[in-house]
Design a protein around this motif. Structure first.
Motif, PDB file in Angstrom:
ATOM      1  N   PHE A  33       0.856  -1.184   0.000  1.00 52.42           N
ATOM      2  CA  PHE A  33       0.000   0.000   0.000  1.00 52.42           C
ATOM      3  C   PHE A  33       0.893   1.236   0.000  1.00 52.42           C
ATOM      4  CE2 PHE A  33      -2.509  -3.355   1.847  1.00 52.42           C
ATOM      5  CZ  PHE A  33      -3.773  -3.153   1.325  1.00 52.42           C
ATOM      6  N   ARG A  34       0.347   2.367  -0.396  1.00 48.38           N
ATOM      7  CA  ARG A  34       1.093   3.633  -0.402  1.00 48.38           C
ATOM      8  C   ARG A  34       0.265   4.711   0.272  1.00 48.38           C
ATOM      9  NH1 ARG A  34       6.309   3.856  -3.161  1.00 48.38           N
ATOM     10  NH2 ARG A  34       6.421   1.846  -4.198  1.00 48.38           N
ATOM     11  N   ASP A  39      -2.292  11.809   3.300  1.00 44.64           N
ATOM     12  CA  ASP A  39      -2.142  10.749   4.304  1.00 44.64           C
ATOM     13  C   ASP A  39      -3.172   9.627   4.191  1.00 44.64           C
ATOM     14  OD1 ASP A  39      -0.324   9.846   6.259  1.00 44.64           O
ATOM     15  OD2 ASP A  39      -1.790  10.267   7.833  1.00 44.64           O
ATOM     16  N   ARG A  40      -3.962   9.610   3.138  1.00 44.37           N
ATOM     17  CA  ARG A  40      -4.863   8.471   2.947  1.00 44.37           C
ATOM     18  C   ARG A  40      -4.057   7.266   2.479  1.00 44.37           C
ATOM     19  NH1 ARG A  40      -9.273  10.430  -1.096  1.00 44.37           N
ATOM     20  NH2 ARG A  40      -7.443  11.471  -1.936  1.00 44.37           N
ATOM     21  N   LEU A  41      -4.556   6.078   2.823  1.00 47.56           N
ATOM     22  CA  LEU A  41      -3.913   4.833   2.419  1.00 47.56           C
ATOM     23  C   LEU A  41      -4.502   4.380   1.087  1.00 47.56           C
ATOM     24  CD1 LEU A  41      -1.831   2.714   3.327  1.00 47.56           C
ATOM     25  CD2 LEU A  41      -3.740   1.449   4.352  1.00 47.56           C
ATOM     26  N   GLU A  71     -12.537  -6.574  -2.301  1.00 44.40           N
ATOM     27  CA  GLU A  71     -13.438  -6.390  -1.158  1.00 44.40           C
ATOM     28  C   GLU A  71     -12.910  -7.157   0.057  1.00 44.40           C
ATOM     29  OE1 GLU A  71     -17.970  -7.535   0.160  1.00 44.40           O
ATOM     30  OE2 GLU A  71     -17.610  -7.005  -1.931  1.00 44.40           O
ATOM     31  N   HIS A  72     -12.436  -8.364  -0.145  1.00 43.81           N
ATOM     32  CA  HIS A  72     -11.868  -9.159   0.948  1.00 43.81           C
ATOM     33  C   HIS A  72     -10.578  -8.516   1.458  1.00 43.81           C
ATOM     34  CE1 HIS A  72     -14.797 -12.258   0.199  1.00 43.81           C
ATOM     35  NE2 HIS A  72     -14.462 -12.251  -1.072  1.00 43.81           N
ATOM     36  N   ALA A  76      -9.618  -7.106   5.285  1.00 44.20           N
ATOM     37  CA  ALA A  76      -8.406  -7.496   6.018  1.00 44.20           C
ATOM     38  C   ALA A  76      -7.513  -6.298   6.322  1.00 44.20           C
ATOM     39  CB  ALA A  76      -7.628  -8.528   5.216  1.00 44.20           C
ATOM     40  N   GLN A  77      -7.420  -5.358   5.383  1.00 36.17           N
ATOM     41  CA  GLN A  77      -6.598  -4.152   5.544  1.00 36.17           C
ATOM     42  C   GLN A  77      -7.364  -2.977   4.959  1.00 36.17           C
ATOM     43  OE1 GLN A  77      -3.402  -3.066   6.881  1.00 36.17           O
ATOM     44  NE2 GLN A  77      -4.604  -1.264   6.388  1.00 36.17           N
ATOM     45  N   PRO A  78      -8.139  -2.272   5.775  1.00 41.81           N
ATOM     46  CA  PRO A  78      -8.906  -1.142   5.241  1.00 41.81           C
ATOM     47  C   PRO A  78      -7.998  -0.112   4.563  1.00 41.81           C
ATOM     48  CG  PRO A  78      -9.648  -1.691   7.448  1.00 41.81           C
ATOM     49  CD  PRO A  78      -8.382  -2.482   7.192  1.00 41.81           C
ATOM     50  N   TYR A  79      -8.412   0.339   3.402  1.00 38.53           N
ATOM     51  CA  TYR A  79      -7.701   1.384   2.669  1.00 38.53           C
ATOM     52  C   TYR A  79      -8.709   2.435   2.255  1.00 38.53           C
ATOM     53  CZ  TYR A  79      -9.254  -1.742  -1.099  1.00 38.53           C
ATOM     54  OH  TYR A  79     -10.004  -2.557  -1.911  1.00 38.53           O
TER      55      TYR A  79
END
Length: 106
Positions: A33-34, A39-41, A71-72, A76-79
């Protein structure tokens, strides 16, 4: 191309995601991720393997997935947003420590 319902781009049925390292088993892949300027992921996606290599470099580890998997991944890692075919400046590109296989498909 943007989706009518929100600010997110329309995605192809299959996308390529940059990963942190090369792996043999797709289950071991860690998606990269970046953080963007505000500052949003961001989840970086690429519409083709050629686009990923062009935008991230030939040595970029990757994972190919159906778009439905995103979606999955979000669970697991909200962005905060999805970016498509964004060029990563060479000085910000990751150099994998283990340049083994250059592809993984889930």
């Amino acid at each position: 191309m943007m989706n009518e319902n929100n600010d997110q781009p329309e995605l192809p049925a299959f996308v390529y995601l940059p990963c942190t390292t090369h792996v043999q088993d797709p289950a071991d892949a860690v998606v990269e991720f970046r953080r963007v300027a505000d500052d949003r992921l961001a989840l970086m996606t690429y519409s083709s393997l050629d686009q990923l290599k062009s935008c991230c470099g030939d040595q970029q580890p990757w994972l190919g997935v159906p778009t439905s998997v995103l979606e999955h991944l979000h669970q697991a890692q909200p962005y905060d947003l999805v970016l498509v075919d964004v060029v990563i400046p060479e000085e910000l590109r990751a150099v994998p420590q283990n340049p083994q296989p250059r592809h993984t498909t889930a």
